[in-house]
Write a protein that holds these residues in place. Structure first.
Motif, PDB file in Angstrom:
ATOM      1  N   GLY A 136       0.834  -1.194   0.000  1.00 32.56           N
ATOM      2  CA  GLY A 136       0.000   0.000   0.000  1.00 32.56           C
ATOM      3  C   GLY A 136       0.868   1.242   0.000  1.00 32.56           C
ATOM      4  N   VAL A 137       0.206   2.386  -0.042  1.00 32.33           N
ATOM      5  CA  VAL A 137       0.956   3.626  -0.155  1.00 32.33           C
ATOM      6  C   VAL A 137       0.924   4.457   1.128  1.00 32.33           C
ATOM      7  CG1 VAL A 137       0.795   3.895  -2.636  1.00 32.33           C
ATOM      8  CG2 VAL A 137      -1.058   4.722  -1.184  1.00 32.33           C
ATOM      9  N   ARG A 138       0.417   3.865   2.198  1.00 30.70           N
ATOM     10  CA  ARG A 138       0.275   4.620   3.436  1.00 30.70           C
ATOM     11  C   ARG A 138       1.563   5.350   3.836  1.00 30.70           C
ATOM     12  NH1 ARG A 138      -2.471   3.587   8.597  1.00 30.70           N
ATOM     13  NH2 ARG A 138      -1.167   4.516  10.211  1.00 30.70           N
ATOM     14  N   THR A 139       2.652   4.610   3.905  1.00 37.62           N
ATOM     15  CA  THR A 139       3.922   5.206   4.328  1.00 37.62           C
ATOM     16  C   THR A 139       4.338   6.329   3.382  1.00 37.62           C
ATOM     17  OG1 THR A 139       4.432   2.879   4.522  1.00 37.62           O
ATOM     18  CG2 THR A 139       6.032   4.441   5.406  1.00 37.62           C
ATOM     19  N   ALA A 140       4.128   6.062   2.091  1.00 40.32           N
ATOM     20  CA  ALA A 140       4.553   7.034   1.087  1.00 40.32           C
ATOM     21  C   ALA A 140       3.715   8.307   1.149  1.00 40.32           C
ATOM     22  CB  ALA A 140       4.463   6.410  -0.299  1.00 40.32           C
ATOM     23  N   VAL A 141       2.394   8.137   1.317  1.00 44.93           N
ATOM     24  CA  VAL A 141       1.526   9.321   1.387  1.00 44.93           C
ATOM     25  C   VAL A 141       1.895  10.160   2.604  1.00 44.93           C
ATOM     26  CG1 VAL A 141      -0.838  10.084   1.795  1.00 44.93           C
ATOM     27  CG2 VAL A 141      -0.392   8.306   0.117  1.00 44.93           C
ATOM     28  N   ILE A 171      10.236   0.731   3.262  1.00 46.75           N
ATOM     29  CA  ILE A 171      10.031   1.078   4.666  1.00 46.75           C
ATOM     30  C   ILE A 171       8.558   0.886   4.963  1.00 46.75           C
ATOM     31  CG2 ILE A 171       9.664   3.521   4.148  1.00 46.75           C
ATOM     32  CD1 ILE A 171      11.097   4.182   6.725  1.00 46.75           C
ATOM     33  N   SER A 172       8.266   0.233   6.076  1.00 45.42           N
ATOM     34  CA  SER A 172       6.859  -0.034   6.356  1.00 45.42           C
ATOM     35  C   SER A 172       6.387   0.700   7.598  1.00 45.42           C
ATOM     36  CB  SER A 172       6.636  -1.537   6.514  1.00 45.42           C
ATOM     37  OG  SER A 172       7.498  -2.029   7.499  1.00 45.42           O
ATOM     38  N   LEU A 173       7.263   1.521   8.193  1.00 44.78           N
ATOM     39  CA  LEU A 173       6.867   2.265   9.387  1.00 44.78           C
ATOM     40  C   LEU A 173       6.488   3.687   9.013  1.00 44.78           C
ATOM     41  CD1 LEU A 173       9.558   1.111  11.963  1.00 44.78           C
ATOM     42  CD2 LEU A 173       7.132   0.518  11.921  1.00 44.78           C
ATOM     43  N   ASP A 174       5.389   4.168   9.597  1.00 47.89           N
ATOM     44  CA  ASP A 174       4.981   5.551   9.349  1.00 47.89           C
ATOM     45  C   ASP A 174       6.037   6.506   9.886  1.00 47.89           C
ATOM     46  OD1 ASP A 174       2.717   4.452   8.457  1.00 47.89           O
ATOM     47  OD2 ASP A 174       1.480   4.979  10.205  1.00 47.89           O
ATOM     48  N   PRO A 175       6.228   7.624   9.189  1.00 52.01           N
ATOM     49  CA  PRO A 175       7.093   8.646   9.773  1.00 52.01           C
ATOM     50  C   PRO A 175       6.413   9.238  11.003  1.00 52.01           C
ATOM     51  CG  PRO A 175       6.138   9.430   7.701  1.00 52.01           C
ATOM     52  CD  PRO A 175       5.718   8.005   7.864  1.00 52.01           C
ATOM     53  N   GLN A 176       7.119   9.205  12.137  1.00 49.81           N
ATOM     54  CA  GLN A 176       6.516   9.626  13.398  1.00 49.81           C
ATOM     55  C   GLN A 176       6.894  11.046  13.775  1.00 49.81           C
ATOM     56  OE1 GLN A 176       4.443   7.764  15.079  1.00 49.81           O
ATOM     57  NE2 GLN A 176       4.713   5.824  13.988  1.00 49.81           N
ATOM     58  N   PHE A 208      11.992   7.936   5.881  1.00 47.66           N
ATOM     59  CA  PHE A 208      10.751   8.191   5.151  1.00 47.66           C
ATOM     60  C   PHE A 208      10.860   7.659   3.728  1.00 47.66           C
ATOM     61  CE2 PHE A 208      11.900  11.303   1.968  1.00 47.66           C
ATOM     62  CZ  PHE A 208      13.210  11.535   2.341  1.00 47.66           C
ATOM     63  N   THR A 209       9.703   7.562   3.098  1.00 50.39           N
ATOM     64  CA  THR A 209       9.680   7.409   1.659  1.00 50.39           C
ATOM     65  C   THR A 209       8.582   8.351   1.167  1.00 50.39           C
ATOM     66  OG1 THR A 209       9.536   5.887  -0.177  1.00 50.39           O
ATOM     67  CG2 THR A 209       8.020   5.506   1.648  1.00 50.39           C
ATOM     68  N   ALA A 210       8.546   8.597  -0.135  1.00 59.00           N
ATOM     69  CA  ALA A 210       7.536   9.506  -0.663  1.00 59.00           C
ATOM     70  C   ALA A 210       6.883   8.871  -1.876  1.00 59.00           C
ATOM     71  CB  ALA A 210       8.165  10.845  -1.037  1.00 59.00           C
ATOM     72  N   LEU A 211       5.729   9.381  -2.247  1.00 55.73           N
ATOM     73  CA  LEU A 211       4.976   8.780  -3.357  1.00 55.73           C
ATOM     74  C   LEU A 211       5.796   8.652  -4.642  1.00 55.73           C
ATOM     75  CD1 LEU A 211       1.326  10.072  -3.029  1.00 55.73           C
ATOM     76  CD2 LEU A 211       2.076   7.710  -3.312  1.00 55.73           C
ATOM     77  N   PRO A 212       6.445   9.717  -5.092  1.00 62.04           N
ATOM     78  CA  PRO A 212       7.181   9.580  -6.353  1.00 62.04           C
ATOM     79  C   PRO A 212       8.279   8.527  -6.262  1.00 62.04           C
ATOM     80  CG  PRO A 212       7.099  11.885  -5.668  1.00 62.04           C
ATOM     81  CD  PRO A 212       6.569  11.071  -4.542  1.00 62.04           C
ATOM     82  N   ILE A 213       8.920   8.437  -5.091  1.00 62.82           N
ATOM     83  CA  ILE A 213       9.963   7.433  -4.882  1.00 62.82           C
ATOM     84  C   ILE A 213       9.360   6.043  -5.003  1.00 62.82           C
ATOM     85  CG2 ILE A 213      11.436   6.405  -3.113  1.00 62.82           C
ATOM     86  CD1 ILE A 213      12.684   8.872  -4.040  1.00 62.82           C
ATOM     87  N   GLN A 214       8.207   5.860  -4.350  1.00 60.24           N
ATOM     88  CA  GLN A 214       7.531   4.574  -4.363  1.00 60.24           C
ATOM     89  C   GLN A 214       7.133   4.188  -5.788  1.00 60.24           C
ATOM     90  OE1 GLN A 214       6.594   3.069  -0.731  1.00 60.24           O
ATOM     91  NE2 GLN A 214       7.745   2.065  -2.314  1.00 60.24           N
ATOM     92  N   ILE A 215       6.604   5.163  -6.495  1.00 53.18           N
ATOM     93  CA  ILE A 215       6.184   4.906  -7.869  1.00 53.18           C
ATOM     94  C   ILE A 215       7.390   4.513  -8.716  1.00 53.18           C
ATOM     95  CG2 ILE A 215       5.274   5.998  -9.965  1.00 53.18           C
ATOM     96  CD1 ILE A 215       3.598   7.790  -7.992  1.00 53.18           C
ATOM     97  N   TYR A 216       8.444   5.294  -8.558  1.00 48.84           N
ATOM     98  CA  TYR A 216       9.659   5.026  -9.323  1.00 48.84           C
ATOM     99  C   TYR A 216      10.167   3.630  -9.013  1.00 48.84           C
ATOM    100  CZ  TYR A 216      14.620   5.130 -10.391  1.00 48.84           C
ATOM    101  OH  TYR A 216      15.860   4.818 -10.852  1.00 48.84           O
ATOM    102  N   GLN A 217      10.156   3.302  -7.732  1.00 50.47           N
ATOM    103  CA  GLN A 217      10.681   2.016  -7.304  1.00 50.47           C
ATOM    104  C   GLN A 217       9.842   0.867  -7.864  1.00 50.47           C
ATOM    105  OE1 GLN A 217      10.111  -0.334  -4.476  1.00 50.47           O
ATOM    106  NE2 GLN A 217      12.181  -1.161  -4.816  1.00 50.47           N
ATOM    107  N   TRP A 218       8.538   1.017  -7.846  1.00 47.34           N
ATOM    108  CA  TRP A 218       7.647  -0.046  -8.323  1.00 47.34           C
ATOM    109  C   TRP A 218       7.736  -0.208  -9.834  1.00 47.34           C
ATOM    110  CZ3 TRP A 218       3.038   1.578  -4.737  1.00 47.34           C
ATOM    111  CH2 TRP A 218       3.211   0.956  -3.491  1.00 47.34           C
TER     112      TRP A 218
END
Lengths: 411, 256
Positions: free
Chosen positions: A176-181, A349-354, A360-370
């Motif tokens: 999912g994209v929770r961490t990235a969002v 990374i599966s932990l939320d940024p606290q 952290f990760t970010a949406l564009p990074i996640q997209i790029y990675q996938w």
């Protein structure tokens, strides 16, 4: 009065006039086609993304669910699932999961996902795009029946509510994209908190206070140039300054955070802030310039100091424009990828940024990675993530526009 | 001696960089009178007016030489803060420029930043009454000043200036953007105001200068394109038997 008339008359004039209209029509046509090209590109882009986010998927179980339980899959309760997981996972793996989040606190859906992911091991064989799925439905069914006799074929939306709230996973079906969002929101938040006050301040100084001399000329030119510097360069800057030099601060070591290095969401947010700073300055300057001089004079005329004129009149009237500029900057920061790679966004990374000092990760990074993964199911979730990114972008912009309009009504 | 004149200039010159826009102006303005500054376009009337309350300080490259005395104090002296000058010498501009705020706020703001300690409601009413605007706006004080007509806006700007209780009011062609009826109202208002204030007005309108002012300064540019006051006298005299030929040509419409 004129002895010689050098203008064409009647027939000649009309002929020339139709020539002028012809030229106008050609240019008009060119402009129209430019608009059409833009619209077609946009439509193609959206179609392409949506096309990937939905479609048939053929999957199989590596192990038969019946090996683990006799209860039908749809009727498994939370407690049953915990027992199944505890019995079948290695004690190490179970402990690790328990540490991430205690089993008792996980919902039935989460546990069921774990069950599918870890035990029966859902195995995606193949995915199809939306268009392909709709057009060649029969063919795909036949193909699956032949190639993967035990597999299930399902039309699935990769973009589900579950997709939004689940953290990253190594299996596309459960990712999912929770961490990235959350990472993206943290990033944009830090960036705007950093750059909006500084950028507006710099713009006010340049517009209202700075003398017009060669030095301010050079500074102005450089700000304009900085707005065009490739973002990767800002990434290098962020790496050198925020990640390395300012590590005690950005890692949170100064505030007693011990388990972190400089590659935090704070470093990345500040990098993004620096990246959008020239944009914000330029836009704020334009907005301040647009405030009519008569207003400043009115303020000075009743005995205001320069600061009072700026604070009570120039700034409130420039605010809608400054906010508009920030909207554009915000969108830029949300979509930037390159500087994040350099600054060191985590790709898994599966932990939320606290806190600001989290990895952290970010949406564009996640997209790029996938999108760089070989398996087609990752391309499908990348498309889903793109939809999320676009919606997020639109939501932020809409919020800012609403905010701007409210300020405008209050003059 | 000191208080005989409201404001007095001594060889006042205004320069933009190396170019001299206004040269060697020495005039003595009578208190509680209306003084008009007339002259052809580009002769430096507005420049001179703006120099009187140091509005020109904001123009890059502009500097002033000579002396300008308000109650014996040189307004271009080293110790003088221009904000204080503008507090004492208010200004009404060519185009009505109310703040984009409510009518009430337009008047209250100037008072507030200058540390007004009295009752704000009273000040607002009093100022609006003095500017002959109260009856028209008393029921809509919280509405936007932009909803007023041009003439009303200009009177609001005058009220705003009166509210800070200046000693002198400068008016830079205050009626040039208004229709004849609004213009007349502004002129009537000026006659009211001169009981308490010294008014200096720049105008292009010869009839306006003739009918509304007590004194007139005639400005003209010399061969170096520098403007200067060529004649300063009672308005009656300027318009009936001027001593300078150029003034006569100008006021009779034979020139400019």
């Amino acid at each position: 009065m004129y002895t010689n008339n050098h203008y064409p008359q009647d027939q000649d004039f009309r002929q020339a006039l139709s020539g002028r209209y012809r030229t106008a029509t050609i240019w008009q046509g060119l402009f129209l086609s430019a608009l059409l090209i833009a619209i077609i590109s946009l439509t193609a882009l959206i179609y392409n993304v949506v096309d990937g986010a939905f479609g048939y998927v053929a999957f199989d179980y590596k192990k038969d669910p019946a090996e683990f339980t006799s209860t039908p899959l749809t009727e498994l309760t939370q407690d049953e699932l915990i027992i199944i997981l505890k019995d079948n996972l290695s004690s190490g793996a179970y402990k690790k999961l328990e540490n991430e989040k205690p089993m008792q606190k996980r919902s039935q859906a989460e546990l069921y996902t774990l069950f599918l992911e870890r035990l029966v091991q859902l195995d995606t064989k193949e995915t199809w795009s939306m268009t392909n799925s709709l057009m060649n439905s029969e063919k795909i069914k036949a193909e699956v029946a032949e190639k993967y006799p035990t597999a299930t074929l399902e039309f699935r939306s990769w973009l589900t509510p579950q997709f939004l709230v689940t953290p990253m996973s190594s299996k596309a079906e459960f990712a999912g994209v929770r961490t990235a969002v959350l990472g993206s929101l943290w990033l944009v938040g830090i960036a705007i908190l950093f750059s909006l006050p500084i950028g507006t301040g710099a713009a006010i100084y340049l517009q209202e206070y700075a003398p017009k001399n060669w030095l301010t000329g050079i500074i102005q030119t450089n700000i304009n140039n900085l707005a065009g510097v490739p973002s990767i360069v800002y990434g290098m800057l962020g790496l050198a300054i925020f990640v390395r030099v300012m590590e005690p601060l950005t890692s949170g070591a100064l505030f007693g955070v011990t388990d972190s290095n400089g590659r935090t969401v704070l470093s990345a947010g500040l990098t993004m802030g620096v990246l959008v700073l020239p944009l914000i300055i330029i836009n704020a300057q334009e907005a301040i310039k647009a405030v009519p001089d008569s207003l400043r004079q009115a303020a000075y005329g009743v005995g205001a100091t320069r600061w009072q004129a700026v604070w009570y009149h120039v700034l409130p009237n420039a605010l809608p424009g400054i906010l508009t500029g920030s909207i554009l900057a915000l969108s830029r920061a949300l979509g930037e990828t390159a500087p994040l790679i350099v600054v060191g966004a985590s790709t898994f990374i599966s932990l939320d940024p606290q806190s600001p000092f989290s990895k952290f990760t970010a949406l564009p990074i996640q997209i790029y990675q996938w999108t760089t993964r070989a398996q087609s199911e990752f391309h499908a979730i990348a498309a889903g993530a793109i939809v999320v990114l676009l919606v997020l972008l639109l939501t932020l912009n809409a919020t800012a526009v609403l905010l701007r309009n409210r300020f405008q009504r209050r003059w | 001696m000191e208080n005989k004149y409201a404001i007095e200039s001594n060889n006042l010159s205004i320069h933009y960089g190396s170019y001299t826009a206004v040269k060697n102006v020495s005039v003595k303005i009578q208190p509680q009178k209306i003084t008009a500054i007339i002259g052809p376009s580009g002769c430096g009337k507005s420049t001179l007016l703006r120099a009187l309350n140091r509005m020109n300080d904001f123009v890059p490259g502009c500097h002033v030489t000579g002396e300008l005395f308000l109650q014996g104090q040189n307004l271009y002296g080293n110790q003088i803060d221009p904000v204080e000058v503008r507090r004492k010498i208010g200004m009404v501009f060519q185009k009505p420029n109310p703040f984009p705020k409510s009518i009430y706020e337009n008047i209250a703001w100037g008072a507030r930043i200058n540390g007004f300690k009295g009752k704000m409601d009273e000040l607002v009413e009093q100022s609006l009454r003095s500017a002959a605007l109260w009856d028209e706006v008393k029921d809509k004080l919280q509405e936007s000043a932009y909803a007023l007509s041009g003439g009303q806006q200009q009177r609001l700007c005058i009220a705003r200036t009166i509210a800070i209780q200046p000693e002198i009011i400068l008016m830079d062609e205050p009626a040039s953007a208004l229709d004849p009826i609004s213009t007349l109202r502004i002129e009537e208002l000026m006659q009211e105001l001169k009981k308490n204030y010294t008014i200096i007005i720049v105008t292009h309108n010869m009839q306006q200068a003739a009918r509304a002012s007590d004194f007139t300064a005639m400005m003209m540019i010399d061969d170096n394109r520098a403007g200067g006051v060529i004649e300063f006298d009672e308005t009656k005299k300027i318009f009936t038997r001027p001593s300078d030929k150029r003034t006569e040509d100008y006021v009779t419409g034979r020139f400019g």
